[in-house]
Each structure stands twice: as structure tokens, then as C-alpha cells.
Design an enzyme around this catalytic site. Structure first.
Site, PDB file in Angstrom:
ATOM      1  N   GLU A   1     -17.851  21.127 -21.302  1.00 24.25           N
ATOM      2  CA  GLU A   1     -16.857  22.155 -21.626  1.00 24.25           C
ATOM      3  C   GLU A   1     -16.120  21.829 -22.923  1.00 24.25           C
ATOM      4  O   GLU A   1     -15.778  20.682 -23.199  1.00 24.25           O
ATOM      5  CB  GLU A   1     -15.847  22.248 -20.476  1.00 24.25           C
TER       6      GLU A   1
ATOM      7  N   LYS B   1     -15.260  31.840 -19.762  1.00 21.01           N
ATOM      8  CA  LYS B   1     -14.510  31.296 -18.628  1.00 21.01           C
ATOM      9  C   LYS B   1     -13.557  32.365 -18.115  1.00 21.01           C
ATOM     10  O   LYS B   1     -12.813  32.977 -18.882  1.00 21.01           O
ATOM     11  CB  LYS B   1     -13.744  30.050 -19.065  1.00 21.01           C
TER      12      LYS B   1
ATOM     13  N   CYS C   1     -15.445  24.128 -15.402  1.00 22.07           N
ATOM     14  CA  CYS C   1     -14.364  23.275 -14.907  1.00 22.07           C
ATOM     15  C   CYS C   1     -13.747  23.804 -13.625  1.00 22.07           C
ATOM     16  O   CYS C   1     -14.354  23.808 -12.568  1.00 22.07           O
ATOM     17  CB  CYS C   1     -13.315  23.079 -16.010  1.00 22.07           C
TER      18      CYS C   1
END
Length: 499
Positions: free
Chosen positions: A273, A322, A370
Site C-alpha cells: 500500500e 481504497k 489495509c
């Protein structure tokens, strides 16, 4: 009354300690007695709140590793108070939620199970346990949830966690609440000296059957031949990641990782990430496809994304943004004067689409960036839409190894739920392959730089949880409501007959 309240507070505190250890390290041996103490203490909602407060403070103590925060603009004297405040806020939020659950339970018990028999008490336990399980699923879709009771079985009890193949994390949370209730009721029967042996034996038999059923669900026969996929763990300290020196070194380091992956005959390389800056251009054409975390601009808004660079190209041609951003760290808008942008170097990001399905020239993937790994329902939806494997990319620095253990536990849970292999690639770890059975294989040691190779399998079958999601849990809750209603009607009819 005072002594009873004091006992409940002690039970809440001790149970919270056990729960905190159970969530942090995984295993029913910690969580079962913790939940038994919660059932005993929840006659006083304040004691139940103490349980939640202590459990989250212990299991989320890695939040204190946010200090020092001077690198994101927080004045040095405020660094410890800010980090501690975030940690305490999480504990307080858990205290409120568990306290509300206990208050609801006592209210329902007063209305429906007063002077009722074991059937009504069991219906009450089923209702409260299913409410907890559904609450964890709902919270997992919000920005204020990381790991709960549902994920605490792993890595210690993969057999029982196999039930997530049908019932998901919410089902595991419900099951553990019921195990705790059984222990509590057995302890009460032992104190009275009546029926405790029968209760113990029946419960142990049910527990044995549940383990056997869960283990049988872990069998997977639709896997393809494995494909070798490379994972790069750069181990770049987050606090110096955006320094001029690191930014100068990154392009060549990435190119070297691509070359190493190519030498290993990997099908593609995955990087963690937040690695690539917006509009990043590789030094040389990629010798193999690259899937890397990074950033991109869209209509003046910056987004965190997984970027796909095709073989022979230098820029990304596909992406998935995301969706679930970290509170304070990513979606806090910049304050006037740019004094404080949030608790990361990339504050003020905007969320992308909710879908976690990545369609690219390779096998379709369900992607968690994440924090998104905690939302099992979103990944299950992506699998239902055609994803053949799961990919989790993260940057868990500067947090300690404790968070990496929780991350892998969630990765195992997501693999079991969806019957898919999961590849985890993170800046400092964990970089690991989790098979569809929930078994994990570490690719690289934590906090070390390197390129690891994973033999990734692809699956086509659909698990029960992917197909039904929370429907069985909702059905259980409705069944419990009907059971309580019938008990109430029966009690009312008996009262009329006695009159």
C-alpha cells in the site's frame, strides 16, 4: 446489592483482560471464559462496559506506537496525549457498545424471561448472541472497527473457525457468545449442585461436533494448478518514507524488485500500500505485470489505490481505489494553514467505489487495502461477482508485531469465509500466503526487505457465506424472537389459568 455490583465489576475487569489477550493472540481458551464472565457481569451494564473498555485497550494497545507524531505536524508536547487519546477513545467506544448490548439484554430478559424456564433462557441467549454477531458485521462496514470476537479464534482454532465458511465472522462471534453462556450456566449449576454434569457433557459434545463440522468445511477440491506470484516487502520506515532521500531511492529499488521477480519466473509482482506517488512512471518498462499500492488524482481529489502496470508498460493502466479510509489518518480534511493534515502523511484522501472487485488482464481479484480487510462482507460480494483470489496490501509501519498478528488472523478468516487463497503484501509485513483452508505460509520475515514467492491457487466455487452472507444469522435471531414470544404467551396463559 453493593457486594453484587462490586463482584460484577471485578468480573467485568477480569473478563476484559482475558478478552484482550484472546483478541490479541487468538484462541478459544482465552475468549470462552472471558465471555462467560461477561454474561455473569452484564446484569450491571456498567460492569459490561468495563469489560469492553479493558478488552479493547489491551487488544489495541499497538495504537500507542503512533507516538511520536511530530513527523505529521503534531507538536512534540502533544504527541503522547494525542496517541493516548485515540487509544482511550477506542476503549470508550467499545465500553458504550458493550454497555448498550448488556442494557438491551437485561431489558429483554425483564420483559420476556422473568420466571421463565430453560427454553426461554436459551432463546434469550440466542437472541443476544446473534445481535452481537450482526453488530460486528455492521460495524465492520464502518470506519470505527478493526477486529472483534469473530476474529479471535484465529490462529489458534482453525477447525472451529471453519464454520465461517458458512456463517462468516458474525456467526463465529455468535457461536463464541453461546459457548460463554454455556460455561456461565454450567458454573451456576455447579454452584447449586444440580444438573451441572449433564450441562457440561452436552456442551462438550456440541463443541466437539462443531469442531468436526468446521474442519470438514475447510476441505477444498476446486483449486487450479498454482501460479508463482512475487511479493515485494520494501521495509521503508513510514516516518521517513516521503523524505527526499527515500523518494530518490524508491524508483531504482522498485525496478530491482521487478527484475528479481522476473528472475524467479513470477507471473506478476505485488507491492504494498501507498508505494507509488501520483502519476508515477517506472524507470524502465516492467518485465512483468506490477500490482502496487499508490496514489492517484481524480478530478482534483487524491485517492489511495491499487495500481496495475502491464508488462512492457511504465505507467498504470488499471486501478481500484481504497473505499474504507482510516479515521483521522486519511479522511480528515486539511486544517487552515496546513498545520495538521491527519495522523498520516496523506491526510485528506477521498474514498473510492465500494466494490472490491479488480478486473485486470490477470485472474480477477478481490482487493483489500489495509483497513478494508476487516470488512468480510465486501470481499465476499467481490467473490460472488467473480473474484478468484484475494489480495491484501497494507502499510502497518510504525505499528509493532502485535498488529501484524491480528492482520494475519483476519486474512485467515477472510480466506475461510470465501474459500479463496489470499496473498498479503505489506511494507514491513506481514507478507504471507493464506490458503483457502486458512493455513498460512510466511513469505518474508517481518521488518526485512526482500522479494518472496507464493504458489497461488485460484478457485471457482462459492462458499455458503459468499452465497447467503448474514441470512442464517438473521434467521437465528428471528427464531430466538419467536421463541421468546412463545415463552411470554405461555407464561401469560398459565397466569390466566391460575387466576
Amino acid at each position: 446489592m453493593g457486594n453484587d455490583r462490586s463482584l460484577a465489576l471485578v468480573q467485568g475487569a477480569v473478563g476484559g483482560v482475558l478478552a484482550g489477550i484472546g483478541i490479541a493472540h487468538g484462541g478459544l481458551l482465552w475468549m470462552a471464559p472471558a465471555l462467560a464472565l461477561l454474561w455473569s457481569a452484564c446484569r450491571f451494564p456498567v460492569a459490561a462496559s468495563l469489560w469492553g473498555f479493558v478488552a479493547v485497550l489491551l487488544s489495541h494497545r499497538w495504537l500507542l506506537a503512533l507516538h511520536p507524531l511530530t513527523w505529521v505536524g503534531v507538536p512534540a508536547p502533544l504527541s503522547v496525549p494525542v496517541a493516548a487519546s485515540i487509544w482511550l477513545f477506542c476503549g470508550a467506544a467499545a465500553a458504550v457498545l458493550v454497555g448498550l448490548w448488556a442494557w438491551l439484554g437485561t431489558s429483554i430478559a425483564h420483559l420476556a424471561t422473568r420466571e421463565a424456564g430453560i427454553r426461554a433462557q436459551l432463546s434469550h441467549a440466542l437472541l443476544m448472541a446473534s445481535i452481537w454477531g450482526l453488530a460486528e458485521v455492521l460495524l465492520a462496514g464502518s470506519p470505527l472497527f478493526w477486529i472483534g470476537v469473530g476474529g479471535s479464534l484465529l490462529p489458534g482454532d482453525r477447525a472451529l473457525a471453519g464454520l465461517a465458511r458458512w456463517f462468516g465472522a458474525g456467526g463465529l462471534a455468535t457461536l463464541q457468545l453461546l459457548i460463554g453462556w454455556w460455561l456461565w450456566r454450567t458454573a451456576l449449576a455447579w454452584r447449586r449442585g444440580v444438573g451441572w454434569r449433564r450441562s457440561l457433557l452436552v456442551g462438550l459434545l456440541c463443541l466437539l461436533l462443531a469442531h468436526g463440522f468446521g474442519w470438514s468445511l475447510l476441505r477444498s477440491s476446486d483449486a487450479t494448478a498454482p501460479i508463482s506470484v512475487a511479493a515485494w516487502q520494501p521495509a521503508i520506515p513510514t516516518r521517513s518514507k516521503f523524505s527526499e532521500e527515500q523518494q530518490r531511492r524508491l524508483p531504482e529499488a522498485l525496478q530491482n524488485a521487478l527484475d528479481r521477480a522476473d528472475d524467479l519466473d513470477a507471473a506478476w509482482l505485488v507491492a504494498p500500500e501507498g508505494l507509488l506517488p501520483p502519476d508515477a512512471v517506472l524507470l524502465r518498462p516492467a518485465p512483468l505485470p506490477l500490482l502496487s499500492g499508490g496514489f492517484r488524482w481524480l478530478r482534483g481529489q487524491q485517492r489511495s489505490a491499487l495500481l496495475v502496470v502491464d508488462r512492457g508498460e511504465r505507467q498504470a493502466s488499471a486501478f481500484i481505489d481504497k473505499h474504507r479510509l482510516v479515521p483521522l489518518g486519511e479522511w480528515l480534511p486539511a486544517l487552515p494553514g496546513g498545520v495538521f493534515r491527519g495522523l498520516s502523511a496523506v491526510g485528506g484522501l477521498q474514498p473510492g467505489a465500494a466494490s472490491r472487485l479488480l478486473q485486470w488482464p490477470g485472474p480477477t481479484a478481490a482487493v483489500a487495502i489495509c483497513y478494508e480487510l476487516s470488512n468480510g462482507a465486501a470481499l465476499a460480494q467481490a467473490v460472488a461477482d467473480g473474484a478468484q483470489w484475494l489480495l491484501a496490501v497494507a502499510n502497518l509501519d510504525p505499528y509493532p508485531l502485535a498488529l501484524q498478528r491480528q492482520f494475519i488472523a483476519l486474512a485467515q478468516l477472510r480466506s475461510i469465509e470465501t474459500a479463496r487463497d489470499l496473498l498479503s503484501v505489506a511494507n514491513t509485513g506481514p507478507s504471507a500466503l493464506v490458503l483457502a483452508t486458512g493455513k498460512q505460509q510466511q513469505l518474508l520475515a517481518p521488518f526485512t526487505e526482500g522479494v518472496g514467492l507464493a504458489d497461488l491457487h485460484f478457485h471457482q466455487g462459492i462458499s455458503g457465506y459468499t452465497r447467503w452472507r448474514e441470512a442464517p444469522l438473521i434467521g437465528l435471531m428471528l427464531f430466538a424472537v419467536v421463541g421468546l414470544g412463545l415463552s411470554r404467551v405461555r407464561s401469560w396463559l398459565i397466569s390466566l389459568m391460575l387466576c
